[in-house]
Scaffold this motif. Structure first.
Motif: not given
Length: 130
Positions: A104, A106-108
């Motif tokens: 969960s 984010h972002p990555w």
């Protein structure tokens, strides 16, 4: 003799009562070189990373969602969202199967180009886009 048996029994009870390292897991720390992707182990050391052929490095380490080591053969045919790093030859070196909390986040970045253009905060384990 009874004294030794009592000491051993007390130590066994204490060991069972203490949470193990796997149970008392702290959040995993990733580096700015860690990317996210989808991994499918096909025929170890051959894998699909983001639906593209890739290879596990000799000595590659795969850690499950519980942070315990997993053999690549246990993942054959299964899809997993992972964080990963490369070795100097471009092979997958370190792989972490993500748990729900990590997925969960984010972002990555999913590519080296994204990682080079984004800012990483190692303390909060978050990325920000420019």
């Amino acid at each position: 003799m009874n004294r030794c048996a009592a000491v051993v029994a007390a130590l066994c009870v204490a060991a069972l009562a203490c949470p193990s390292q796997a149970q008392a897991q702290s959040p995993r720390k990733f580096t700015a070189q860690t990317l996210r992707g989808e991994l499918i182990v096909t025929n170890p050391p051959e894998v699909l990373l983001n639906r593209q052929p890739a290879r596990l490095a000799p000595g590659a380490r795969i850690r499950g969602a519980d942070n315990l080591l997993v053999l690549s053969g246990a993942l054959v045919g299964r899809s997993a969202v992972v964080h990963y790093t490369f070795d100097t030859q471009g092979n997958l070196l370190d792989i972490w199967v993500l748990n729900a909390a990590e997925r969960s986040n984010h972002p990555w970045p999913v590519t080296l180009q994204q990682a080079a253009g984004w800012a990483f905060n190692p303390d909060t384990q978050t990325w920000s886009r420019p």
